[in-house]
Design a protein around this motif. Structure first.
Motif, PDB file in Angstrom:
ATOM      1  N   ALA A 107      59.620 -32.059 -51.413  1.00  0.00           N
ATOM      2  CA  ALA A 107      59.151 -30.704 -51.653  1.00  0.00           C
ATOM      3  C   ALA A 107      58.632 -30.578 -53.078  1.00  0.00           C
ATOM      4  O   ALA A 107      59.285 -31.010 -54.031  1.00  0.00           O
ATOM      5  CB  ALA A 107      60.275 -29.715 -51.413  1.00  0.00           C
ATOM      6  N   THR A 108      57.445 -30.010 -53.225  1.00  0.00           N
ATOM      7  CA  THR A 108      56.861 -29.804 -54.549  1.00  0.00           C
ATOM      8  C   THR A 108      56.474 -28.337 -54.692  1.00  0.00           C
ATOM      9  O   THR A 108      56.336 -27.625 -53.696  1.00  0.00           O
ATOM     10  CB  THR A 108      55.603 -30.675 -54.743  1.00  0.00           C
ATOM     11  N   ARG A 109      56.300 -27.923 -55.949  1.00  0.00           N
ATOM     12  CA  ARG A 109      55.885 -26.552 -56.208  1.00  0.00           C
ATOM     13  C   ARG A 109      54.516 -26.584 -56.874  1.00  0.00           C
ATOM     14  O   ARG A 109      54.216 -27.506 -57.639  1.00  0.00           O
ATOM     15  CB  ARG A 109      56.893 -25.866 -57.126  1.00  0.00           C
ATOM     16  N   PRO A 110      53.693 -25.565 -56.597  1.00  0.00           N
ATOM     17  CA  PRO A 110      52.382 -25.540 -57.254  1.00  0.00           C
ATOM     18  C   PRO A 110      52.541 -25.328 -58.759  1.00  0.00           C
ATOM     19  O   PRO A 110      53.449 -24.630 -59.208  1.00  0.00           O
ATOM     20  CB  PRO A 110      51.660 -24.358 -56.593  1.00  0.00           C
ATOM     21  N   SER A 111      51.650 -25.926 -59.526  1.00  0.00           N
ATOM     22  CA  SER A 111      51.715 -25.800 -60.982  1.00  0.00           C
ATOM     23  C   SER A 111      51.309 -24.389 -61.400  1.00  0.00           C
ATOM     24  O   SER A 111      50.711 -23.628 -60.625  1.00  0.00           O
ATOM     25  CB  SER A 111      50.796 -26.820 -61.633  1.00  0.00           C
ATOM     26  N   LYS A 112      51.624 -24.070 -62.635  1.00  0.00           N
ATOM     27  CA  LYS A 112      51.292 -22.745 -63.165  1.00  0.00           C
ATOM     28  C   LYS A 112      49.775 -22.531 -63.145  1.00  0.00           C
ATOM     29  O   LYS A 112      49.282 -21.449 -62.809  1.00  0.00           O
ATOM     30  CB  LYS A 112      51.842 -22.622 -64.595  1.00  0.00           C
ATOM     31  N   GLY A 113      49.032 -23.591 -63.511  1.00  0.00           N
ATOM     32  CA  GLY A 113      47.572 -23.500 -63.515  1.00  0.00           C
ATOM     33  C   GLY A 113      47.014 -23.275 -62.114  1.00  0.00           C
ATOM     34  O   GLY A 113      46.064 -22.501 -61.935  1.00  0.00           O
ATOM     35  N   ALA A 114      47.602 -23.929 -61.118  1.00  0.00           N
ATOM     36  CA  ALA A 114      47.138 -23.774 -59.738  1.00  0.00           C
ATOM     37  C   ALA A 114      47.381 -22.343 -59.262  1.00  0.00           C
ATOM     38  O   ALA A 114      46.535 -21.740 -58.586  1.00  0.00           O
ATOM     39  CB  ALA A 114      47.844 -24.770 -58.830  1.00  0.00           C
ATOM     40  N   LYS A 115      48.531 -21.783 -59.619  1.00  0.00           N
ATOM     41  CA  LYS A 115      48.836 -20.393 -59.241  1.00  0.00           C
ATOM     42  C   LYS A 115      47.825 -19.440 -59.889  1.00  0.00           C
ATOM     43  O   LYS A 115      47.329 -18.518 -59.239  1.00  0.00           O
ATOM     44  CB  LYS A 115      50.246 -20.011 -59.699  1.00  0.00           C
ATOM     45  N   GLN A 116      47.526 -19.684 -61.179  1.00  0.00           N
ATOM     46  CA  GLN A 116      46.595 -18.816 -61.892  1.00  0.00           C
ATOM     47  C   GLN A 116      45.191 -18.906 -61.301  1.00  0.00           C
ATOM     48  O   GLN A 116      44.524 -17.887 -61.113  1.00  0.00           O
ATOM     49  CB  GLN A 116      46.577 -19.183 -63.382  1.00  0.00           C
ATOM     50  N   ARG A 117      44.753 -20.134 -60.969  1.00  0.00           N
ATOM     51  CA  ARG A 117      43.420 -20.294 -60.358  1.00  0.00           C
ATOM     52  C   ARG A 117      43.346 -19.575 -59.023  1.00  0.00           C
ATOM     53  O   ARG A 117      42.329 -18.963 -58.681  1.00  0.00           O
ATOM     54  CB  ARG A 117      43.109 -21.785 -60.178  1.00  0.00           C
ATOM     55  N   ARG A 118      44.425 -19.640 -58.226  1.00  0.00           N
ATOM     56  CA  ARG A 118      44.457 -18.962 -56.931  1.00  0.00           C
ATOM     57  C   ARG A 118      44.339 -17.455 -57.112  1.00  0.00           C
ATOM     58  O   ARG A 118      43.549 -16.782 -56.436  1.00  0.00           O
ATOM     59  CB  ARG A 118      45.763 -19.307 -56.207  1.00  0.00           C
TER      60      ARG A 118
END
Length: 137
Positions: A107-118
């Motif tokens: 299990a992995t979590r999305p990075s902070k940058g990926a959340k911000q881009r989304r």
């Protein structure tokens, strides 16, 4: 003899193959020559390790009967030898599908940058849609 791995080898007497006449179109050759192969393999009576037997019997595969017998019919080719090879290949693929355990998913979590881009793309899309309804007169 069917070699599945270095440790697992099936003897010829465990696999029952019969030549039968193929179905469908094909002219006189179909009516005269038994080129199709019916392969029968009894899982419970085989020399496979118990874990493989359990996994095979648990499969929801239409080729496996309630009695634990794998039935494969190969009739795609014009020669008996090629159909025999294909039937053995299908049996080998079926058994190999249960030989290896699937990789465990980490299990992995999305990075902070990926959340911000989304979130940025959602905002941009929302603004684009909001502009549609506004008509200036």
């Amino acid at each position: 003899m069917l070699e599945l791995s270095r440790q697992v080898i099936l003897a010829d007497h465990e696999i029952d193959m019969q030549a039968v006449r193929a179905q469908g179109a094909g002219g006189q050759n179909v009516n005269k020559v038994s080129t199709a192969i019916h392969l029968r393999f009894d899982i419970r009576a085989s020399s496979l390790p118990e874990g493989f037997k359990e996994k095979l019997l648990a499969l929801n595969d239409q080729r496996i009967t309630r009695d634990g017998v794998v039935i494969i019919k190969a009739q795609a080719h014009r020669t008996q030898e090629r159909n025999r090879t294909e039937a053995l290949g299908r049996l080998k693929a079926l058994i190999k599908s249960v030989m290896y355990a699937p990789k465990k998913r980490v299990a992995t979590r999305p990075s902070k940058g990926a959340k911000q881009r989304r979130l940025d793309s959602k905002k941009k899309r929302g603004k684009h849609k909001a502009m549609r309804g506004k008509v200036e007169t």
